[in-house]
Write a protein that holds these residues in place. Structure first.
Motif, short mmCIF file in Angstrom:
data_model
loop_
_atom_site.label_atom_id
_atom_site.label_comp_id
_atom_site.label_asym_id
_atom_site.label_seq_id
_atom_site.Cartn_x
_atom_site.Cartn_y
_atom_site.Cartn_z
N LEU A 54 0.83 -1.20 0.00
CA LEU A 54 0.00 0.00 0.00
C LEU A 54 0.87 1.26 0.00
O LEU A 54 0.61 2.23 -0.73
CB LEU A 54 -0.96 0.00 1.19
N TYR B 193 2.33 1.70 -3.51
CA TYR B 193 1.36 2.30 -4.44
C TYR B 193 1.28 3.80 -4.22
O TYR B 193 1.24 4.59 -5.17
CB TYR B 193 -0.01 1.62 -4.32
N GLN C 277 -2.36 -1.45 -4.89
CA GLN C 277 -3.41 -1.24 -3.88
C GLN C 277 -4.28 -2.50 -3.75
O GLN C 277 -4.57 -2.96 -2.65
CB GLN C 277 -4.28 -0.02 -4.18
N ALA D 234 -2.47 -5.10 -1.84
CA ALA D 234 -2.44 -4.84 -0.39
C ALA D 234 -3.65 -5.49 0.28
O ALA D 234 -3.52 -6.14 1.33
CB ALA D 234 -2.42 -3.33 -0.12
N SER E 64 -6.52 3.98 4.57
CA SER E 64 -5.89 4.41 3.32
C SER E 64 -6.80 5.27 2.44
O SER E 64 -6.34 5.85 1.48
CB SER E 64 -5.42 3.18 2.53
N ALA F 238 -10.10 2.20 -2.40
CA ALA F 238 -10.09 1.92 -0.96
C ALA F 238 -11.53 1.79 -0.44
O ALA F 238 -11.85 0.89 0.35
CB ALA F 238 -9.35 3.02 -0.21
#
Lengths: 288, 288
Positions: free
Chosen positions: A72, A75, A114, A117, A143, B115
């Motif tokens: 993460l 990214y 991402q 992650a 995040s 996210a």
């Protein structure tokens, strides 16, 4: 030795990335993912592994969230370096992803990192389903638009603001931009054990802010070669930093206070938490 | 009526996004997130809600993964429209995010929407932890470098390839680029119920490919105003499409076969699955 311990954890994280990324199609986006996750201090992954050890959870489980937070973080750097963001061409002493490949590959590689992650945070080998759901949900919150992305959006907004940010504003910005992921990393071990995260969250709150103040000090007086990136960009752009707001000496003493507060938050853990205490001293004394 | 049912589900999804995005900081990135998640057919969210209903799971739980997949789809469009990717300035009849705001805001809003997708998929209200962990992990796999991003990377690689892609290659590309998320959407309801996903995965495999062939047909002979985006870009760039490979009539009959195969995969569900059957007919007959 703290440095050996950090290096050992970093090597473990690298080996796991090598495994996880093996077998991807031989496309630029996969090469860029490997490139972007290589190197770096691995401080966030270290925090996961050490926080887990503190709760009796071994690296065979903790390596998953350790690599999740490093993916993460990677990214966020790849996207942050893009020309439309910070426009940086150097990172960890090497060309940034959009310079080495191109912007489209940098956008896609960041996007895939991402996703990776969350794949790692929710992985079956992290432990029981309750832990995996908790890790994924808390990582998403840390995040997203109330966490890291909020910090970056505040940072962009600050560039267009009529006046430099106040200390309170920059503290809030940094709590999102770097603080949220550092807190997640420090607390992941407690989450793996289903334990209380509050002491580690207090530790991480102080550590994250100390880390950012140290970053601003390094940006002011550090060595670009050691840092592996361009320095003094924020100051030259007239952006407020902890150094511009507190002065160099003020920033140094604030970072020291915060590192001590981070150590103090670990009291209940006793000597077991010494590696995390050393990490707090490390973040304010590092030269890169 | 299928159209009413789709519109009803779309309204439910919009209302949930309004709630979920309320209270974000009033920054361009938050405005762009709301803008990017507004409108569209909501086909993926519809598949989640209807697949859930088929398994006796109501919208109070299913709305979370329905919005998760729509957030993920929205992020992919925002990033895909960037100048360094497909460079599109029109989407759903409105300026794309980087045109309305700027590229940095588009990168960040897309990142935050990704996210958000995981935050919604792992949300406490989805159900038991095992379901939430399963939803998050499967969504990460569907959207990352072995799923959607792989499809996009193959698409970029195709632009630099010496010859147009073969039917086999373009089928693999589209299985990633659009197929992986459609499959996740169709299977999410079974996941919510802890049920077998195989029949819905078969349905989605055929549906996703039919959807993409229909897209290529619309791209060839559709109305840019109804489509709300620029058309014929792929054909003009000399890229292979299902129409260039199969001809217009060949593409039409292949899409029809696939829609029938999708319907047939639902046999075990009986009349309960009629809305999903109608969705299969809808994707090959839509005009936008």
């Amino acid at each position: 030795m703290f440095a050996d311990r950090l290096a050992g954890d970093a090597a473990r994280i690298q080996a796991h990335f090598d495994q996880v990324l093996a077998g991807l199609d031989a496309l630029p986006v996969a090469q860029a993912m490997a490139y972007a996750t290589a190197g770096g201090k691995r401080l966030r992954g270290f925090l996961v592994l050490e926080g887990a050890r503190l709760h009796g959870v071994g690296p065979e489980r903790a390596i998953w969230p350790a690599c999740a937070i490093e993916a993460l973080h990677a990214y966020s750097l790849v996207h942050d370096d893009l020309p439309c963001m910070d426009d940086d061409d150097l990172r960890r002493g090497r060309p940034t992803v959009h310079v080495k490949w191109n912007e489209g590959t940098a956008v896609l590689a960041g996007d895939a990192l991402q996703a990776l992650a969350f794949e790692l945070a929710a992985h079956e080998d992290c432990g029981p389903a309750a832990v995996r759901a908790d890790l994924a949900l808390s990582l998403a919150r840390a995040s997203g638009a109330r966490g890291m992305v909020l910090g970056q959006a505040l940072d962009i907004a600050a560039e267009e603001a009529p006046a430099p940010l106040s200390l309170e504003q920059i503290t809030r910005l940094q709590a999102g931009k770097t603080g949220a992921l550092i807190e997640w990393a420090a607390c992941a071990g407690a989450r793996l054990a289903g334990a209380e995260t509050a002491p580690l969250a207090r530790y991480a709150g102080a550590l994250g802010l100390a880390f950012q103040i140290a970053d601003d000090i390094l940006d002011e007086e550090g060595d670009a070669e050691k840092a592996g990136k361009r320095l003094r960009k924020d100051a030259e752009a007239g952006k407020a930093t902890f150094v511009s707001l507190l002065g160099l000496e003020g920033a140094r003493s604030r970072a020291k206070e915060l590192a001590e507060a981070a150590e103090a938050a670990l009291e209940a853990y006793g000597a077991q938490a010494d590696p995390l205490r050393e990490a707090a001293r490390f973040v304010i004394s590092r030269d890169s």
